[in-house]
Design an enzyme around this catalytic site. Sequence first.
Site: not given
Length: 233
Positions: A30-31
Site C-alpha cells: 500500500n501507499r
Amino acid sequence: LPAGTLNGRRVLVSAGGTREPLDPVRFLGNRSSGKQGLALARAAQAAGAEVTLVAGSMASGVDLGGIDTISAETTEQMHAAVLDHAAESDVLIMAAAVADFRPAGYTTTKIKKTDDAADPVIQLQRNPDILAEVVQRRAQSGGGPEVIVGFAAETGDDTHAPLELAEQKLARKGCDLLVLNHVGENLVFGQDTTEIHILASEHAQRMLGEAHPLHVTGSKAQAAEAVVAQAAR
Ligand code: C5P
C-alpha cells in the site's frame, strides 16, 4: 509537549505499510510512507518516553536513526512483534497501514505468464486484526497498554462522511483514541502535511474532559504532537 511529560512511560508505535508476498519477487502493498508513524515515535521520544517502533515498509529516505526499531514486513510479522511488546507498553499507537487481506497462497517459484494458460486470479484471505486483538486481550486480562490508539484512513463514500466512518471504526475496534486521516490519491500518503481528526471513546472523553473530535491540520510532526499529547494524559 513539554519534555519529560512521558518520562518512564513505554510507548509502542507501528508505522509503515505491510507487504504480503505472492511469490519470491512480488507482493501486495500500500501507499503508506511511514512518515506519520515515525513522527509519532519521535514526538513520544522527545517527551521522554521509551519508544519501540515496529516498522513495516517505509518510503526510501525515511530516517529511523535513534529509534529502537523492529522490522516487520508482513502482517503476520507485525502481529507477532506488536503482541510481543504490547503487554509491557503503557501506550500503543497503531499507525501502520496493515493489509486486511493477504494472498491465500504463496508460490515458492515466480509466477510466469504463458501463452496458453488463463490469466491468474489472486485469491485473498483475511489477516488477523492486530489492534482489535490487543484491545480484546486487555479486556480479558486487565493488562496491556493503558492507552490504545488506532488509525483510520478514510476517503468517505457516497453515503458516509469520513467522520461517520471513523466513529463506527472507533466503536468497532474498541480502542481509546482513533486518528482519522483524510486521504485521497494526492492527500496525506507520502506527504509531509496532513489533516486529522482525533476521536475519543466515551471513557477517554470523560478522562480527557474536553470536546472531541479534535481537528488538526499541519505537518505530520504537529499532528503527532497532538496525538501524543492526548495519549499522554
Ligand atoms: O480496519 P482498518 O484497517 O481500517 O483499521 C485501521 C486500524 O487498525 C489501524 O490502526 C491499523 O494499524 C489497525 N489494523 C490492525 N490490523 C489489521 C488491520 C488494521 O491492527 N489487520
